[in-house]
Design a protein around this motif. Sequence first.
Motif, PDB file in Angstrom:
ATOM      1  N   THR A 164       6.276 -15.791 -61.316  1.00 11.09           N
ATOM      2  CA  THR A 164       7.229 -14.933 -62.155  1.00 11.09           C
ATOM      3  C   THR A 164       6.149 -13.619 -62.952  1.00 11.09           C
ATOM      4  OG1 THR A 164       5.907 -16.253 -64.586  1.00 11.09           O
ATOM      5  CG2 THR A 164       7.958 -16.863 -63.181  1.00 11.09           C
ATOM      6  N   ALA A 165       6.897 -12.521 -62.942  1.00  4.89           N
ATOM      7  CA  ALA A 165       5.518 -12.163 -63.736  1.00  4.89           C
ATOM      8  C   ALA A 165       7.045 -10.896 -64.519  1.00  4.89           C
ATOM      9  CB  ALA A 165       5.381 -10.710 -62.905  1.00  4.89           C
ATOM     10  N   SER A 166       7.732 -11.140 -65.329  1.00  8.37           N
ATOM     11  CA  SER A 166       9.024 -10.224 -66.049  1.00  8.37           C
ATOM     12  C   SER A 166       7.936 -11.233 -67.912  1.00  8.37           C
ATOM     13  CB  SER A 166       9.908 -10.339 -66.204  1.00  8.37           C
ATOM     14  OG  SER A 166      10.966  -9.912 -66.606  1.00  8.37           O
ATOM     15  N   SER A 167       7.751 -10.363 -68.628  1.00  2.00           N
ATOM     16  CA  SER A 167       7.123 -10.880 -69.882  1.00  2.00           C
ATOM     17  C   SER A 167       8.448 -10.893 -70.897  1.00  2.00           C
ATOM     18  CB  SER A 167       6.222  -9.566 -70.823  1.00  2.00           C
ATOM     19  OG  SER A 167       5.443  -9.669 -69.555  1.00  2.00           O
ATOM     20  N   PRO A 168       8.979 -12.000 -71.439  1.00  6.44           N
ATOM     21  CA  PRO A 168       9.837 -12.374 -72.835  1.00  6.44           C
ATOM     22  C   PRO A 168      10.463 -10.957 -73.822  1.00  6.44           C
ATOM     23  CG  PRO A 168       8.731 -14.444 -72.469  1.00  6.44           C
ATOM     24  CD  PRO A 168       8.077 -13.084 -71.550  1.00  6.44           C
ATOM     25  N   LEU A 169      11.011 -10.892 -73.614  1.00  4.82           N
ATOM     26  CA  LEU A 169      11.580  -9.981 -74.805  1.00  4.82           C
ATOM     27  C   LEU A 169      12.143 -10.557 -75.910  1.00  4.82           C
ATOM     28  CD1 LEU A 169      12.280  -7.123 -76.009  1.00  4.82           C
ATOM     29  CD2 LEU A 169      14.617  -6.572 -74.867  1.00  4.82           C
ATOM     30  N   VAL A 170      12.413 -10.175 -77.434  1.00  4.26           N
ATOM     31  CA  VAL A 170      12.519 -10.643 -79.031  1.00  4.26           C
ATOM     32  C   VAL A 170      13.092  -9.574 -80.011  1.00  4.26           C
ATOM     33  CG1 VAL A 170      12.119 -11.544 -80.663  1.00  4.26           C
ATOM     34  CG2 VAL A 170      10.697 -12.334 -79.019  1.00  4.26           C
ATOM     35  N   ALA A 171      14.646  -9.360 -80.320  1.00  3.36           N
ATOM     36  CA  ALA A 171      15.424  -8.658 -80.461  1.00  3.36           C
ATOM     37  C   ALA A 171      15.998  -9.778 -81.714  1.00  3.36           C
ATOM     38  CB  ALA A 171      15.600  -7.097 -79.835  1.00  3.36           C
ATOM     39  N   ASP A 172      16.436  -8.945 -82.115  1.00  2.00           N
ATOM     40  CA  ASP A 172      17.444  -9.545 -83.202  1.00  2.00           C
ATOM     41  C   ASP A 172      17.666 -11.401 -83.159  1.00  2.00           C
ATOM     42  OD1 ASP A 172      18.282  -7.029 -84.061  1.00  2.00           O
ATOM     43  OD2 ASP A 172      19.965  -6.223 -82.405  1.00  2.00           O
ATOM     44  N   GLY A 173      16.691 -11.588 -83.313  1.00  2.00           N
ATOM     45  CA  GLY A 173      16.892 -13.413 -83.203  1.00  2.00           C
ATOM     46  C   GLY A 173      16.850 -13.938 -81.828  1.00  2.00           C
ATOM     47  N   LEU A 174      16.452 -12.842 -81.172  1.00  2.48           N
ATOM     48  CA  LEU A 174      17.180 -13.379 -79.549  1.00  2.48           C
ATOM     49  C   LEU A 174      16.428 -13.437 -78.479  1.00  2.48           C
ATOM     50  CD1 LEU A 174      20.621 -11.924 -78.381  1.00  2.48           C
ATOM     51  CD2 LEU A 174      19.900 -14.250 -79.613  1.00  2.48           C
ATOM     52  N   CYS A 175      16.098 -14.210 -77.601  1.00  9.88           N
ATOM     53  CA  CYS A 175      14.847 -14.508 -77.071  1.00  9.88           C
ATOM     54  C   CYS A 175      15.535 -13.872 -75.750  1.00  9.88           C
ATOM     55  CB  CYS A 175      13.754 -15.747 -76.956  1.00  9.88           C
ATOM     56  SG  CYS A 175      12.669 -15.743 -75.743  1.00  9.88           S
ATOM     57  N   VAL A 176      15.148 -12.859 -75.373  1.00 13.18           N
ATOM     58  CA  VAL A 176      15.906 -12.585 -73.725  1.00 13.18           C
ATOM     59  C   VAL A 176      14.572 -12.559 -72.869  1.00 13.18           C
ATOM     60  CG1 VAL A 176      16.897 -10.908 -72.839  1.00 13.18           C
ATOM     61  CG2 VAL A 176      17.438 -11.398 -75.146  1.00 13.18           C
TER      62      VAL A 176
END
Length: 480
Positions: A164-176
């Motif tokens: 893995t090398a992709s950092s999670p994204l957080v927006a509008d109460g979601l973890c993507v």
Amino acid sequence: MKNANRFIFVISVIALGLGMNEARPQDWPQWRGANRDARAVGFTAPKVWPTALTEKWKVAVGDGVATPSLVGDKLYVFGRQDGREILRCLDAATGKELWQDAYDALGANGPASGFSGPRCSPTVADGKVVTLGIRGVLSCYDAASGKVLWRKDDFAGALPKFFTASSPLVADGLCVAELGGNGAGGIVAYDLATGAEKWKWTGDSPAYASPVLMSAEGAKFVIAQTESKMLALSLADGKLVWETPFAVQGRGYNAATPVVNGQTIIYSGSNRGTIAVKLEKEGDGFAAKPLWKNADMSVQFNSPVSKDGFVYGITGRNELFCLNAADGQTTWTTPLAPPAPGGAPAPPGENPQRGPGPGSGPDAGPGAGPGAGPGAGPGAGPGAGPGPGPGGPGGGGMRGGGRRGGGMRGGGYGTVVDAGSVLFALTPASQLIAFAPGGSAFTELARIKVSDSPTQAYPVISGQRIFIKDQDSVTLWTFK
């Protein structure tokens, strides 16, 4: 009076709570900073550049090339020690550990074993911290206490070839997060508070780039570079909005986080140039209008930066470059390393400085220069023999002047940060290069050594402070 005092107390508590959750201008709360655009706030360039910085503290935190995240007075560092992945919360002023969480986890093996620690940066938002481990374990913590709120391993055993090398994204109460790999994965959104799955898109597997948020036409989109595509998903429900093929050609990787500037998306990948499109409303959907393509300037492991009408990045041939953001034309390039003493040729994979022009031709894949693999990078391409494997976003390179975890040579490592009046480039050789923004020519302002071991993570610049994660430690440097 009693009721009035109670009212003032309640309002004070509410204000305090809002202040605790409010992002501060000088924070670096996730991969590539507050907006994932590699912009640092609050730095003031010195009138006279120093030859060395002042070390305030240094703490051993374990192996890994994940960039630390800074929020307020806390620094979150993700590393690997003694067979465990460890998230630490440090006091940013002193380096003192405030809390840690550790769990048993296998590291990367095979061609990627030389970089067995995490490559994905912690994401700090809404009082939570989210991490993605080297083998796909997604964890969410309470940022204040370190309590584990939820943990997922929904694609157990399915990973990109070099982990893995992709950092999670957080927006509008979601973890993507981009999870899984090698034909068994996708992009998944979880409720940040509970970990409940909200939507899942499985049209392609992850590679090594991180997703970015875009707002356009009253909607929000997740822009992602996957194993073989560039795409946009609706943040609200995960529905596909736009996609275009972007498969690797020959030996190479999809490891560059897209640049989002308004409705413009700038993306690049090894041997495929740099491309700009504009996402526009078309009927009931969206379409990407082509803006330009520069076929000569390709990034391999670096993620470009857009600033004041120009795009800056590092090619697979270890060249720092500048493009005109309006038409994509190359305005200048320069090798990251200066020419050798006595006028000797530059090291392999580095070209002499050039002025404005169309570029230098296609960039080489792994084998073009020192180091190898994405991030701390996927090692060699197919058939090329073992290399170090992906170290995730931020560039790899040779450790201590030698090779680690494989013998392939490659180029394109390093990071670029927009610090306002200046730009910084950090090389794997731990050289922090300050240079002036602008398209007329490359103007170096300073070149400062910031570590005795190689650096693959971004420099976290906050005011006059610079946090550097090297091979196994994190150090706070200052310009004062």
